[in-house]
Design a protein around this motif. Structure first.
Motif, PDB file in Angstrom:
ATOM      1  N   THR A 156       0.821  -1.214   0.000  1.00 50.74           N
ATOM      2  CA  THR A 156       0.000   0.000   0.000  1.00 50.74           C
ATOM      3  C   THR A 156       0.856   1.266   0.000  1.00 50.74           C
ATOM      4  O   THR A 156       0.430   2.299  -0.534  1.00 50.74           O
ATOM      5  N   GLU A 157       2.054   1.207   0.586  1.00 51.00           N
ATOM      6  CA  GLU A 157       2.922   2.379   0.548  1.00 51.00           C
ATOM      7  C   GLU A 157       3.395   2.658  -0.872  1.00 51.00           C
ATOM      8  O   GLU A 157       3.565   3.822  -1.263  1.00 51.00           O
ATOM      9  N   ARG A 160       0.667   4.628  -2.380  1.00 52.22           N
ATOM     10  CA  ARG A 160       0.653   6.013  -1.886  1.00 52.22           C
ATOM     11  C   ARG A 160       1.743   6.837  -2.571  1.00 52.22           C
ATOM     12  O   ARG A 160       1.522   8.009  -2.921  1.00 52.22           O
ATOM     13  N   GLU A 161       2.911   6.249  -2.743  1.00 58.01           N
ATOM     14  CA  GLU A 161       3.983   6.949  -3.450  1.00 58.01           C
ATOM     15  C   GLU A 161       3.594   7.219  -4.898  1.00 58.01           C
ATOM     16  O   GLU A 161       3.897   8.289  -5.447  1.00 58.01           O
ATOM     17  N   ALA A 163       0.532   7.646  -5.944  1.00 57.15           N
ATOM     18  CA  ALA A 163      -0.460   8.716  -5.903  1.00 57.15           C
ATOM     19  C   ALA A 163       0.204  10.078  -5.727  1.00 57.15           C
ATOM     20  O   ALA A 163      -0.241  11.087  -6.302  1.00 57.15           O
ATOM     21  N   ASP A 164       1.288  10.129  -4.933  1.00 54.94           N
ATOM     22  CA  ASP A 164       2.022  11.381  -4.771  1.00 54.94           C
ATOM     23  C   ASP A 164       2.642  11.835  -6.081  1.00 54.94           C
ATOM     24  O   ASP A 164       2.722  13.036  -6.371  1.00 54.94           O
ATOM     25  N   PRO A 168      -3.744  11.729  -6.885  1.00 53.81           N
ATOM     26  CA  PRO A 168      -4.772  10.721  -6.613  1.00 53.81           C
ATOM     27  C   PRO A 168      -5.921  10.733  -7.618  1.00 53.81           C
ATOM     28  O   PRO A 168      -6.563   9.709  -7.844  1.00 53.81           O
ATOM     29  N   THR A 196      -6.214  -2.171   2.124  1.00 52.81           N
ATOM     30  CA  THR A 196      -6.465  -1.697   0.761  1.00 52.81           C
ATOM     31  C   THR A 196      -7.796  -0.951   0.692  1.00 52.81           C
ATOM     32  O   THR A 196      -7.933   0.038  -0.039  1.00 52.81           O
ATOM     33  N   LEU A 199      -7.085   2.439   1.932  1.00 50.62           N
ATOM     34  CA  LEU A 199      -6.301   3.154   0.924  1.00 50.62           C
ATOM     35  C   LEU A 199      -7.202   3.673  -0.195  1.00 50.62           C
ATOM     36  O   LEU A 199      -7.073   4.831  -0.630  1.00 50.62           O
ATOM     37  N   GLU A 202      -8.953   6.696   0.926  1.00 50.07           N
ATOM     38  CA  GLU A 202      -8.057   7.858   0.936  1.00 50.07           C
ATOM     39  C   GLU A 202      -7.955   8.494  -0.446  1.00 50.07           C
ATOM     40  O   GLU A 202      -7.926   9.716  -0.595  1.00 50.07           O
ATOM     41  N   LEU A 203      -7.870   7.645  -1.460  1.00 45.74           N
ATOM     42  CA  LEU A 203      -7.656   8.114  -2.835  1.00 45.74           C
ATOM     43  C   LEU A 203      -8.955   8.419  -3.559  1.00 45.74           C
ATOM     44  O   LEU A 203      -8.924   8.882  -4.706  1.00 45.74           O
TER      45      LEU A 203
END
Length: 446
Positions: A156-157, A160-161, A163-164, A168, A196, A199, A202-203
């Motif tokens: 999941t990290e 996130r990376e 998405a950065d 997103p 997930t 996650l 979040e997105l």
């Protein structure tokens, strides 16, 4: 001991070595091009190749073949709601039909779609709709000897990376494939499924589970994850899917049928869009490319697939093949996952460089040696990806016996004994869509 008797039986013949040599050359050293009658033990895929139960055959005889609103569709719809927890169902002819329907609704040009690991048709459908499929396997997934119980998990990290980097808003969906076919059929934990889900929230992305082997994944959770040993596989199967917004399903795996699939959806607006796309590409929304008898058989098969007796026998046979191979010092991916045993072709044929496809060379040698058909899932099947050169031996459900497992293990052992003689391969011709290269490309020995 629990065992199944087949509802059907057929004979197979092991061709002579000279005949196998001729068939392999004619097939362009691609076993997808072999006729099934030329194969002695067929482990190319577990998709649609299993043996149905007598209860499934009985359901087929009573099926309703109405174009619209058939009783067989209602039976399938009820089974999906009961076993998987999805009330809105769009039937399709098979899993890739479900992918076409769903990803055609979710993905636009320029989107980025992360997955624990994309399989071939998933990757192709994401790309076909203008998206960029990105693999985010958990750290350690590429360690073939690690005994981590859930090497199929999503990192999941990593997402996130991603998405950065892309924003997103460029990630419309996060896909989780259970079990993770491209990572040797390794399971995904319930904790990772829940992570997930968070996650995706979040997105603001749609959480998609590729559920074609959902029942097998549930058994691994029951065996390996704290807090689930006293729960039934059927309960766990439903719980893991409860976290998803939508599912794509090939009924040819844990639906225990020879054809068919579906999309399960919670959002009513997405459901309506998926139905309209399915009418265009698959068929009317109450058959979707399946005959009534196929839907009737799947309705029964889904319930059979989550039974403890079936799952124990199913996963037990895969493990038995793995043990036979290890006893003969054939290097395999461990721990053995669901549906298949994966041979490490890089270690089996260390003298064949990656650019000469050691996995595909091993596939050809298994057929040449003993009429065994497997499939390469490494640099040949997934070009331009950093994946280990694995050969998958996928066991059809309720089909083969111990004698077949012995033959496969002895064949692999014999290949390794003369391994230094094996030559690599080069591609002679291939399709434009490289994600589908392994289905139809032709090769020749280097």
């Amino acid at each position: 001991m629990f065992s199944y008797t087949s509802a059907m039986a057929s004979s197979t013949e092991l061709l002579s070595r000279d005949e196998r040599e001729e068939r392999l050359e004619s097939a362009g050293y691609n076993v997808f091009n072999l006729a099934s009658e030329d194969v002695f033990v067929d482990l190319l895929t577990d998709s649609g190749t299993g043996t149905m139960s007598d209860t499934q055959w009985a359901a087929m005889m009573e099926a309703d073949e109405a174009y619209a609103g058939s009783e067989s569709f209602l039976a399938l719809e009820t089974a999906i709601a009961e076993v998987m927890g999805f009330d809105r169902v769009v039937p399709t002819h098979q899993g890739r039909g479900a992918e076409n329907v769903l990803y055609g609704c979710l993905i636009e040009v320029g989107d980025v779609v992360p997955n624990n690991t994309h399989f071939d048709t998933t990757r192709a459908h994401v790309a076909e709709n203008g998206g960029d499929p990105v693999d985010c396997p958990v750290e350690g997934a590429g360690d073939l000897d690690s005994e981590d119980p859930f090497k199929g998990n999503l990192d999941t990290e990593c997402v996130r990376e991603l998405a950065d980097d892309v924003g997103p808003e460029s990630i419309p969906a996060v896909i989780l494939t259970i079990t993770n076919n491209s990572v040797a059929g390794q399971p995904v934990s319930m904790a990772n499924i829940e992570e997930t889900r968070d996650l995706a929230d979040e997105l603001d992305a749609t959480f998609v589970i590729d559920a074609c082997r959902f029942a097998e994944n549930a058994l691994f959770i029951r065996e390996r994850e704290d807090g689930y040993a006293e729960r039934s596989s059927a309960e766990i199967a439903r719980e893991q899917l409860s976290h998803a917004d939508t599912i794509v399903m090939s009924g040819k795996k844990d639906g225990l049928v020879n054809v068919g699939g579906f999309v399960g959806v919670r959002d009513p607006d997405l459901f309506e869009r998926a139905k309209q796309r399915a009418i265009l590409y698959e068929g009317f929304s109450t058959y979707g490319g399946m005959a009534g008898r196929d839907m009737a058989a799947m309705a029964v098969g889904l319930r059979e697939a989550v039974s403890e007796e079936y799952l124990t026998a199913r996963i037990g046979q895969v493990r038995a093949l793995g043990e036979r191979l290890r006893e003969r010092n054939v290097p395999i991916y461990t721990p053995v996952g669901g549906h298949a045993v994966y041979i490490d072709a890089g270690r089996a044929l260390p003298h064949v460089p990656d650019e000469e496809f050691p996995g595909q060379a091993l596939v050809c040698e298994l057929y040449r040696e003993g009429g065994v058909r497997g499939v390469e899932l490494g640099g040949f099947a997934f070009p331009n990806t950093d994946r280990p050169n694995l050969v998958r031996l996928a066991l059809p459900r309720r089909t083969y016996h111990d004698e077949h497992l012995d033959h496969v293990a002895e064949t692999a052992s014999a290949v390794l004994e003369r391994g230094e003689e094996v030559r690599g391969l080069e591609v002679v011709s291939e399709p434009e869509n490289e994600a589908l290269r392994h289905f139809s490309a032709r090769l020749k020995p280097v």
